[in-house]
Design a protein around this motif. Structure first.
Motif, PDB file in Angstrom:
ATOM      1  N   HIS A   1       0.821  -1.202   0.000  1.00 21.60           N
ATOM      2  CA  HIS A   1       0.000   0.000   0.000  1.00 21.60           C
ATOM      3  C   HIS A   1       0.863   1.263   0.000  1.00 21.60           C
ATOM      4  O   HIS A   1       0.573   2.227  -0.710  1.00 21.60           O
ATOM      5  CB  HIS A   1      -0.925  -0.024   1.218  1.00 21.60           C
ATOM      6  CG  HIS A   1      -2.133   0.819   1.068  1.00 21.60           C
ATOM      7  ND1 HIS A   1      -3.225   0.430   0.347  1.00 21.60           N
ATOM      8  CD2 HIS A   1      -2.406   2.053   1.531  1.00 21.60           C
ATOM      9  CE1 HIS A   1      -4.131   1.376   0.382  1.00 21.60           C
ATOM     10  NE2 HIS A   1      -3.664   2.371   1.091  1.00 21.60           N
ATOM     11  N   ARG A   2       1.928   1.252   0.775  1.00 20.91           N
ATOM     12  CA  ARG A   2       2.835   2.410   0.797  1.00 20.91           C
ATOM     13  C   ARG A   2       3.464   2.632  -0.576  1.00 20.91           C
ATOM     14  O   ARG A   2       3.645   3.768  -1.017  1.00 20.91           O
ATOM     15  CB  ARG A   2       3.893   2.237   1.886  1.00 20.91           C
ATOM     16  CG  ARG A   2       3.329   2.462   3.290  1.00 20.91           C
ATOM     17  CD  ARG A   2       4.418   2.531   4.341  1.00 20.91           C
ATOM     18  NE  ARG A   2       5.181   1.295   4.472  1.00 20.91           N
ATOM     19  CZ  ARG A   2       4.799   0.231   5.197  1.00 20.91           C
ATOM     20  NH1 ARG A   2       3.664   0.267   5.854  1.00 20.91           N
ATOM     21  NH2 ARG A   2       5.559  -0.840   5.257  1.00 20.91           N
ATOM     22  N   LYS A   3       3.805   1.547  -1.273  1.00 16.15           N
ATOM     23  CA  LYS A   3       4.347   1.666  -2.630  1.00 16.15           C
ATOM     24  C   LYS A   3       3.313   2.274  -3.572  1.00 16.15           C
ATOM     25  O   LYS A   3       3.645   3.085  -4.438  1.00 16.15           O
ATOM     26  CB  LYS A   3       4.791   0.302  -3.153  1.00 16.15           C
ATOM     27  CG  LYS A   3       6.066  -0.194  -2.546  1.00 16.15           C
ATOM     28  CD  LYS A   3       6.438  -1.546  -3.101  1.00 16.15           C
ATOM     29  CE  LYS A   3       7.619  -2.100  -2.343  1.00 16.15           C
ATOM     30  NZ  LYS A   3       7.942  -3.479  -2.742  1.00 16.15           N
ATOM     31  N   LEU A   4       2.074   1.890  -3.416  1.00 19.37           N
ATOM     32  CA  LEU A   4       0.988   2.441  -4.227  1.00 19.37           C
ATOM     33  C   LEU A   4       0.860   3.947  -3.982  1.00 19.37           C
ATOM     34  O   LEU A   4       0.721   4.727  -4.914  1.00 19.37           O
ATOM     35  CB  LEU A   4      -0.318   1.720  -3.889  1.00 19.37           C
ATOM     36  CG  LEU A   4      -1.516   1.972  -4.779  1.00 19.37           C
ATOM     37  CD1 LEU A   4      -1.238   1.521  -6.206  1.00 19.37           C
ATOM     38  CD2 LEU A   4      -2.727   1.237  -4.227  1.00 19.37           C
ATOM     39  N   PHE A   5       0.952   4.345  -2.722  1.00 21.13           N
ATOM     40  CA  PHE A   5       0.908   5.770  -2.383  1.00 21.13           C
ATOM     41  C   PHE A   5       2.067   6.517  -3.036  1.00 21.13           C
ATOM     42  O   PHE A   5       1.888   7.584  -3.609  1.00 21.13           O
ATOM     43  CB  PHE A   5       0.980   5.946  -0.864  1.00 21.13           C
ATOM     44  CG  PHE A   5      -0.357   6.126  -0.216  1.00 21.13           C
ATOM     45  CD1 PHE A   5      -0.567   7.152   0.683  1.00 21.13           C
ATOM     46  CD2 PHE A   5      -1.407   5.278  -0.498  1.00 21.13           C
ATOM     47  CE1 PHE A   5      -1.799   7.329   1.292  1.00 21.13           C
ATOM     48  CE2 PHE A   5      -2.635   5.439   0.106  1.00 21.13           C
ATOM     49  CZ  PHE A   5      -2.831   6.466   1.000  1.00 21.13           C
ATOM     50  N   GLU A   6       3.284   5.951  -2.930  1.00 20.02           N
ATOM     51  CA  GLU A   6       4.467   6.585  -3.542  1.00 20.02           C
ATOM     52  C   GLU A   6       4.276   6.754  -5.044  1.00 20.02           C
ATOM     53  O   GLU A   6       4.567   7.808  -5.599  1.00 20.02           O
ATOM     54  CB  GLU A   6       5.699   5.704  -3.302  1.00 20.02           C
ATOM     55  CG  GLU A   6       6.582   6.171  -2.196  1.00 20.02           C
ATOM     56  CD  GLU A   6       7.765   5.229  -2.047  1.00 20.02           C
ATOM     57  OE1 GLU A   6       8.461   4.932  -3.051  1.00 20.02           O
ATOM     58  OE2 GLU A   6       8.000   4.797  -0.904  1.00 20.02           O
ATOM     59  N   LYS A   7       3.791   5.719  -5.683  1.00 15.31           N
ATOM     60  CA  LYS A   7       3.578   5.721  -7.134  1.00 15.31           C
ATOM     61  C   LYS A   7       2.664   6.867  -7.568  1.00 15.31           C
ATOM     62  O   LYS A   7       2.829   7.416  -8.642  1.00 15.31           O
ATOM     63  CB  LYS A   7       2.989   4.375  -7.548  1.00 15.31           C
ATOM     64  CG  LYS A   7       2.589   4.270  -8.997  1.00 15.31           C
ATOM     65  CD  LYS A   7       1.950   2.926  -9.269  1.00 15.31           C
ATOM     66  CE  LYS A   7       1.267   2.915 -10.618  1.00 15.31           C
ATOM     67  NZ  LYS A   7       0.492   1.693 -10.827  1.00 15.31           N
ATOM     68  N   HIS A   8       1.722   7.231  -6.720  1.00 18.11           N
ATOM     69  CA  HIS A   8       0.739   8.243  -7.079  1.00 18.11           C
ATOM     70  C   HIS A   8       1.022   9.614  -6.461  1.00 18.11           C
ATOM     71  O   HIS A   8       0.147  10.479  -6.447  1.00 18.11           O
ATOM     72  CB  HIS A   8      -0.665   7.757  -6.719  1.00 18.11           C
ATOM     73  CG  HIS A   8      -1.108   6.626  -7.605  1.00 18.11           C
ATOM     74  ND1 HIS A   8      -1.621   6.826  -8.857  1.00 18.11           N
ATOM     75  CD2 HIS A   8      -1.070   5.294  -7.431  1.00 18.11           C
ATOM     76  CE1 HIS A   8      -1.892   5.658  -9.410  1.00 18.11           C
ATOM     77  NE2 HIS A   8      -1.560   4.718  -8.575  1.00 18.11           N
ATOM     78  N   GLY A   9       2.241   9.810  -5.971  1.00 21.30           N
ATOM     79  CA  GLY A   9       2.660  11.146  -5.552  1.00 21.30           C
ATOM     80  C   GLY A   9       2.229  11.606  -4.177  1.00 21.30           C
ATOM     81  O   GLY A   9       2.290  12.800  -3.883  1.00 21.30           O
ATOM     82  N   PHE A  10       1.798  10.701  -3.318  1.00 20.21           N
ATOM     83  CA  PHE A  10       1.443  11.114  -1.965  1.00 20.21           C
ATOM     84  C   PHE A  10       2.707  11.431  -1.183  1.00 20.21           C
ATOM     85  O   PHE A  10       3.734  10.784  -1.346  1.00 20.21           O
ATOM     86  CB  PHE A  10       0.635  10.030  -1.262  1.00 20.21           C
ATOM     87  CG  PHE A  10      -0.754   9.896  -1.816  1.00 20.21           C
ATOM     88  CD1 PHE A  10      -1.783  10.688  -1.354  1.00 20.21           C
ATOM     89  CD2 PHE A  10      -1.021   9.000  -2.822  1.00 20.21           C
ATOM     90  CE1 PHE A  10      -3.069  10.576  -1.878  1.00 20.21           C
ATOM     91  CE2 PHE A  10      -2.296   8.875  -3.356  1.00 20.21           C
ATOM     92  CZ  PHE A  10      -3.314   9.670  -2.873  1.00 20.21           C
ATOM     93  N   GLN A  11       2.628  12.430  -0.343  1.00 17.54           N
ATOM     94  CA  GLN A  11       3.774  12.902   0.419  1.00 17.54           C
ATOM     95  C   GLN A  11       3.757  12.317   1.831  1.00 17.54           C
ATOM     96  O   GLN A  11       2.684  12.176   2.417  1.00 17.54           O
ATOM     97  CB  GLN A  11       3.704  14.416   0.509  1.00 17.54           C
ATOM     98  CG  GLN A  11       3.308  15.060  -0.783  1.00 17.54           C
ATOM     99  CD  GLN A  11       4.269  16.113  -1.235  1.00 17.54           C
ATOM    100  OE1 GLN A  11       5.010  16.641  -0.438  1.00 17.54           O
ATOM    101  NE2 GLN A  11       4.238  16.406  -2.498  1.00 17.54           N
ATOM    102  N   PRO A  12       4.937  12.003   2.393  1.00 21.89           N
ATOM    103  CA  PRO A  12       4.964  11.545   3.781  1.00 21.89           C
ATOM    104  C   PRO A  12       4.345  12.609   4.699  1.00 21.89           C
ATOM    105  O   PRO A  12       4.577  13.800   4.537  1.00 21.89           O
ATOM    106  CB  PRO A  12       6.453  11.383   4.078  1.00 21.89           C
ATOM    107  CG  PRO A  12       7.095  11.246   2.739  1.00 21.89           C
ATOM    108  CD  PRO A  12       6.256  12.048   1.785  1.00 21.89           C
ATOM    109  N   GLY A  13       3.539  12.168   5.628  1.00 26.77           N
ATOM    110  CA  GLY A  13       2.913  13.096   6.559  1.00 26.77           C
ATOM    111  C   GLY A  13       1.675  13.794   6.028  1.00 26.77           C
ATOM    112  O   GLY A  13       1.076  14.615   6.715  1.00 26.77           O
TER     113      GLY A  13
END
Length: 139
Positions: free
Chosen positions: A24-36
């Motif tokens: 799921h974290r990889k999916l978030f990274e792939k779509h440009g979500f920022q930490p925090g």
């Protein structure tokens, strides 16, 4: 019918479990979500106006996690409120106060650009917002 409180608790549990997975974290990274980045959780039956009210409590960028009660899945999007306007803007569609966030998500998901600018009507002032599923795969 399941009480709303129970649905919200289930949604929070599903979201917490999803956010804890490496996939799921990889999916978030792939779509440009920022930490925090802030996440606002909504049921698919919540109105767009209610969700926008919660989004405006945070500094951008804000992600909206939409829990689809019927399927138990979550879709993600971003909503960006802009300044109220007084005149009609031909580039924006009107969305009424009874529209749900789930309806809007499904509508935008079917569009070619996955980006939708709209005017929120039925309140004292008209709110212009931009909406787009960032992750179209429901998890």
């Amino acid at each position: 019918m399941v009480p709303e409180r129970t649905q919200r608790l289930k949604a929070a549990s599903v979201l917490a479990q999803a956010l804890g997975s490496a996939e799921h974290r990889k999916l978030f990274e792939k779509h440009g979500f920022q930490p925090g980045q802030q996440i606002v959780l909504a049921l698919d039956s919540d109105t767009v106006g209610d969700v926008l009210g919660r989004v405006k409590e945070h500094s951008p960028p804000v992600t909206v996690a939409i829990y689809f009660v019927e399927t138990g899945k979550i879709g993600y999007t971003d909503i960006s409120p802009t300044a109220p306007i007084k005149d009609h803007d031909a580039d924006r569609d009107d969305v009424g106060k009874t529209a749900t966030i789930g309806m809007l998500y499904r509508y935008v998901e079917r569009q070619r650009s996955h980006r939708f600018n709209f005017r929120l009507t039925g309140w004292d002032s008209v709110q212009v917002s931009s909406f787009g599923p960032k992750i179209t795969e429901l998890v």
